[in-house]
Design an enzyme around this catalytic site. Sequence first.
Site, PDB file in Angstrom:
ATOM      1  N   ASP A 178       0.697  -1.208   0.048  1.00  0.00           N
ATOM      2  CA  ASP A 178      -0.094   0.151  -0.081  1.00  0.00           C
ATOM      3  C   ASP A 178       0.852   1.147  -0.107  1.00  0.00           C
ATOM      4  O   ASP A 178       2.088   1.201   0.327  1.00  0.00           O
ATOM      5  CB  ASP A 178      -1.088   0.055   1.362  1.00  0.00           C
ATOM      6  CG  ASP A 178      -2.337   0.744   1.030  1.00  0.00           C
ATOM      7  OD1 ASP A 178      -2.264   1.915   0.742  1.00  0.00           O
ATOM      8  OD2 ASP A 178      -3.259   0.149   1.181  1.00  0.00           O
TER       9      ASP A 178
ATOM     10  N   TYR B 268     -13.636   4.071 -14.818  1.00  0.00           N
ATOM     11  CA  TYR B 268     -13.271   3.204 -13.737  1.00  0.00           C
ATOM     12  C   TYR B 268     -14.216   1.814 -14.349  1.00  0.00           C
ATOM     13  O   TYR B 268     -13.379   0.806 -14.292  1.00  0.00           O
ATOM     14  CB  TYR B 268     -14.420   3.577 -12.702  1.00  0.00           C
ATOM     15  CG  TYR B 268     -14.557   2.733 -11.428  1.00  0.00           C
ATOM     16  CD1 TYR B 268     -13.318   2.391 -10.633  1.00  0.00           C
ATOM     17  CD2 TYR B 268     -15.575   2.173 -10.995  1.00  0.00           C
ATOM     18  CE1 TYR B 268     -13.401   1.489  -9.568  1.00  0.00           C
ATOM     19  CE2 TYR B 268     -15.690   1.246 -10.050  1.00  0.00           C
ATOM     20  CZ  TYR B 268     -14.503   0.995  -9.427  1.00  0.00           C
ATOM     21  OH  TYR B 268     -14.611   0.215  -8.204  1.00  0.00           O
TER      22      TYR B 268
END
Length: 259
Positions: free
Chosen positions: A36, A165
């Site tokens: 991350d 998206y």
Amino acid sequence: MKLEGLSAVVTGGASGLGAATARALSAHGVEVALFDLNEESGEAVAREIGGIFCKADVSSEESIEAAFAKAREAHGQERILINCAGTGNAIKTASRSKTTGEIQHFPLDAFERIIQINLIGTFRCIAKSAAGMLTLDPMEDGARGVIVNTASVAAEDGQMGQAAYAASKSGVVGLTLPVARDLMSEGIRVNTILPGIFNTPLMNRAPEEVKAALAASVPFPKRLGNPEEYASLAVEMCRNSYFNGEDVRLDGGIRMAPR
């Protein structure tokens, strides 16, 4: 597939769906490396589960190479990869300003960014993890590993403003079966989850009335999905050795409206 004692990489593991999955895997005796960009949250989750945090940008080849190297130095070659890293935006393909009448179109750099993170970033991690899995000895049924990707119901019913998206997530759906076929002779399974509207940190920033309206739009149960429910399915996709090449909606039966 017996999970205890295996190692895993979870991208987007610092929060939301990724953090819930990291916790679920750890509860099954898996050593987890979290990839991350959020160092504070990532380190906190890693400490909680006894895992390792690796700062990683899935859109960067160099960053991902370094993250896999760090994870493998700590836990050995992973047999499990869960791809949860992703982002989104909401921009119409072309639109007219309600105040000035000016006509605008979707900035291509904004489109490319979503594709780079959600689609290419996912495939980057798949390819690098699978190459590592090929070095492992096979286990029961000849299994060397398993990969679980995260798409979205937007892959099938994208809404207004979701061109980038939806394209990125439908790309993840589209690569699932070909990649599963590429890797089947090596004992690596590949599946994808298409979550609906989930109660993640991104959703938590929405006004309560917006969240209530979204929850009411779910056929049943009439609520947002919990990250633990995503994690449960991801773990099952890992455990169940006959689960391969599948794209599964996890959405309470919702079919998204145009807006």
